[in-house]
Design a protein around this motif. Sequence first.
Motif, mmCIF file in Angstrom:
data_model
loop_
_atom_site.group_PDB
_atom_site.id
_atom_site.type_symbol
_atom_site.label_atom_id
_atom_site.label_comp_id
_atom_site.label_asym_id
_atom_site.label_seq_id
_atom_site.Cartn_x
_atom_site.Cartn_y
_atom_site.Cartn_z
ATOM 1 N N ASN A 1 4.030 1.441 -1.318
ATOM 2 C CA ASN A 1 4.711 1.498 -2.622
ATOM 3 C C ASN A 1 4.057 0.507 -3.579
ATOM 4 O O ASN A 1 4.629 -0.546 -3.870
ATOM 5 C CB ASN A 1 6.196 1.130 -2.470
ATOM 6 C CG ASN A 1 6.945 2.115 -1.628
ATOM 7 O OD1 ASN A 1 6.957 3.293 -1.932
ATOM 8 N ND2 ASN A 1 7.556 1.628 -0.557
ATOM 9 N N PRO A 2 2.868 0.801 -4.099
ATOM 10 C CA PRO A 2 2.191 -0.164 -4.969
ATOM 11 C C PRO A 2 2.894 -0.307 -6.318
ATOM 12 O O PRO A 2 3.354 0.676 -6.891
ATOM 13 C CB PRO A 2 0.793 0.432 -5.136
ATOM 14 C CG PRO A 2 0.952 1.886 -4.875
ATOM 15 C CD PRO A 2 2.081 2.021 -3.901
ATOM 16 N N GLN B 1 -3.549 -3.191 -8.695
ATOM 17 C CA GLN B 1 -4.637 -2.223 -8.824
ATOM 18 C C GLN B 1 -5.267 -1.855 -7.488
ATOM 19 O O GLN B 1 -5.519 -0.674 -7.216
ATOM 20 C CB GLN B 1 -5.689 -2.753 -9.784
ATOM 21 C CG GLN B 1 -5.189 -2.864 -11.206
ATOM 22 C CD GLN B 1 -6.258 -3.400 -12.144
ATOM 23 O OE1 GLN B 1 -7.416 -3.525 -11.790
ATOM 24 N NE2 GLN B 1 -5.855 -3.711 -13.364
ATOM 25 N N ASN C 1 -3.904 3.276 -1.926
ATOM 26 C CA ASN C 1 -2.848 4.274 -1.726
ATOM 27 C C ASN C 1 -3.349 5.669 -2.080
ATOM 28 O O ASN C 1 -3.168 6.621 -1.308
ATOM 29 C CB ASN C 1 -1.621 3.915 -2.566
ATOM 30 C CG ASN C 1 -0.529 4.963 -2.477
ATOM 31 O OD1 ASN C 1 -0.603 6.001 -3.131
ATOM 32 N ND2 ASN C 1 0.484 4.687 -1.685
ATOM 33 N N SER D 1 -3.957 -2.125 -4.452
ATOM 34 C CA SER D 1 -2.978 -1.385 -3.644
ATOM 35 C C SER D 1 -2.860 0.060 -4.123
ATOM 36 O O SER D 1 -2.772 0.989 -3.322
ATOM 37 C CB SER D 1 -1.608 -2.065 -3.698
ATOM 38 O OG SER D 1 -1.663 -3.330 -3.086
ATOM 39 N N ARG D 2 -2.884 0.257 -5.437
ATOM 40 C CA ARG D 2 -2.811 1.621 -5.984
ATOM 41 C C ARG D 2 -4.056 2.419 -5.595
ATOM 42 O O ARG D 2 -3.960 3.585 -5.221
ATOM 43 C CB ARG D 2 -2.647 1.569 -7.500
ATOM 44 C CG ARG D 2 -1.290 1.009 -7.928
ATOM 45 C CD ARG D 2 -1.223 0.728 -9.419
ATOM 46 N NE ARG D 2 -1.379 1.933 -10.223
ATOM 47 C CZ ARG D 2 -0.387 2.735 -10.567
ATOM 48 N NH1 ARG D 2 0.845 2.449 -10.172
ATOM 49 N NH2 ARG D 2 -0.592 3.791 -11.304
ATOM 50 N N ARG D 3 -5.238 1.778 -5.700
ATOM 51 C CA ARG D 3 -6.492 2.463 -5.365
ATOM 52 C C ARG D 3 -6.510 2.891 -3.895
ATOM 53 O O ARG D 3 -6.849 4.030 -3.561
ATOM 54 C CB ARG D 3 -7.686 1.548 -5.664
ATOM 55 C CG ARG D 3 -9.031 2.143 -5.309
ATOM 56 C CD ARG D 3 -10.169 1.242 -5.766
ATOM 57 N NE ARG D 3 -10.225 -0.031 -5.107
ATOM 58 C CZ ARG D 3 -10.900 -0.282 -3.981
ATOM 59 N NH1 ARG D 3 -11.567 0.685 -3.378
ATOM 60 N NH2 ARG D 3 -10.910 -1.488 -3.451
ATOM 61 N N PRO E 1 2.961 -1.392 -10.437
ATOM 62 C CA PRO E 1 2.069 -0.998 -11.527
ATOM 63 C C PRO E 1 0.912 -1.964 -11.758
ATOM 64 O O PRO E 1 -0.149 -1.563 -12.220
ATOM 65 C CB PRO E 1 2.989 -0.949 -12.754
ATOM 66 C CG PRO E 1 4.257 -1.586 -12.363
ATOM 67 C CD PRO E 1 4.331 -1.611 -10.873
ATOM 68 N N TYR F 1 0.834 -1.205 0.000
ATOM 69 C CA TYR F 1 0.000 0.000 0.000
ATOM 70 C C TYR F 1 0.874 1.262 0.000
ATOM 71 O O TYR F 1 0.491 2.271 -0.562
ATOM 72 C CB TYR F 1 -0.942 0.021 1.204
ATOM 73 C CG TYR F 1 -2.061 -0.985 1.104
ATOM 74 C CD1 TYR F 1 -2.821 -1.105 -0.057
ATOM 75 C CD2 TYR F 1 -2.366 -1.818 2.171
ATOM 76 C CE1 TYR F 1 -3.841 -2.030 -0.151
ATOM 77 C CE2 TYR F 1 -3.394 -2.744 2.084
ATOM 78 C CZ TYR F 1 -4.123 -2.851 0.918
ATOM 79 O OH TYR F 1 -5.142 -3.768 0.827
#
Length: 196
Positions: free
Chosen positions: A123-124, A129, A135, A131-133, A126, A121
């Motif tokens: 450092n997500p 998805q 974050n 984890s990026r959301r 690419p 979370y």
Amino acid sequence: MGPFATIEEAQKIALEKGQTDNRSCLECLPKTGSDPTLAARANVSQHGQDAEQLIEQQLNGKLDLKWQPLGAIEVDEGAKLKFPPILNVPGLYRFKALHPSGAVSVYIGETENLRRRFGNYRNPGPSQQTSRRINVWATELLKDGGRIFVSISIEGRASIEERELQVDLRYKAWRRLFENWSLLLEGTQDVESLNL
């Protein structure tokens, strides 16, 4: 779907539908034939009431899960999420957010390694998805003056018919059971769920 006239027909449909378990079933296949599994089940069905009682059996169970507060998520000097310290252990985690408007939202997850998941979370990658959301959501909320509190659970209890079961959160099936149960309980409150 079914019933099917032959075992071959049932297995063909199962494979087309991506079903990996295509063993014989009394509801999908006829009660006669050369399939030994089918013949055994047909023998069971001849016992009438006994078979019905096995099928209609109701089990009563109970799940217990206690959330342990860890602290709050913050944003560090590099504008990255900073999580409370955690061990490399399997378990469940909950992010409960208080928005500046007073609204509350929650995200619940499970993982085989809590420290690694929190790192995802922070450092997500690419392709991560979710984890990026999370974050982006957490970073924006904290910058806007909201707060996010982290709780974990690294043990749970379960029983069926007063018999205690061995719960081991190293196994994904147990973690998913408690994750979904927790989501249902959170859904009974006036809380926005981020598990979409």
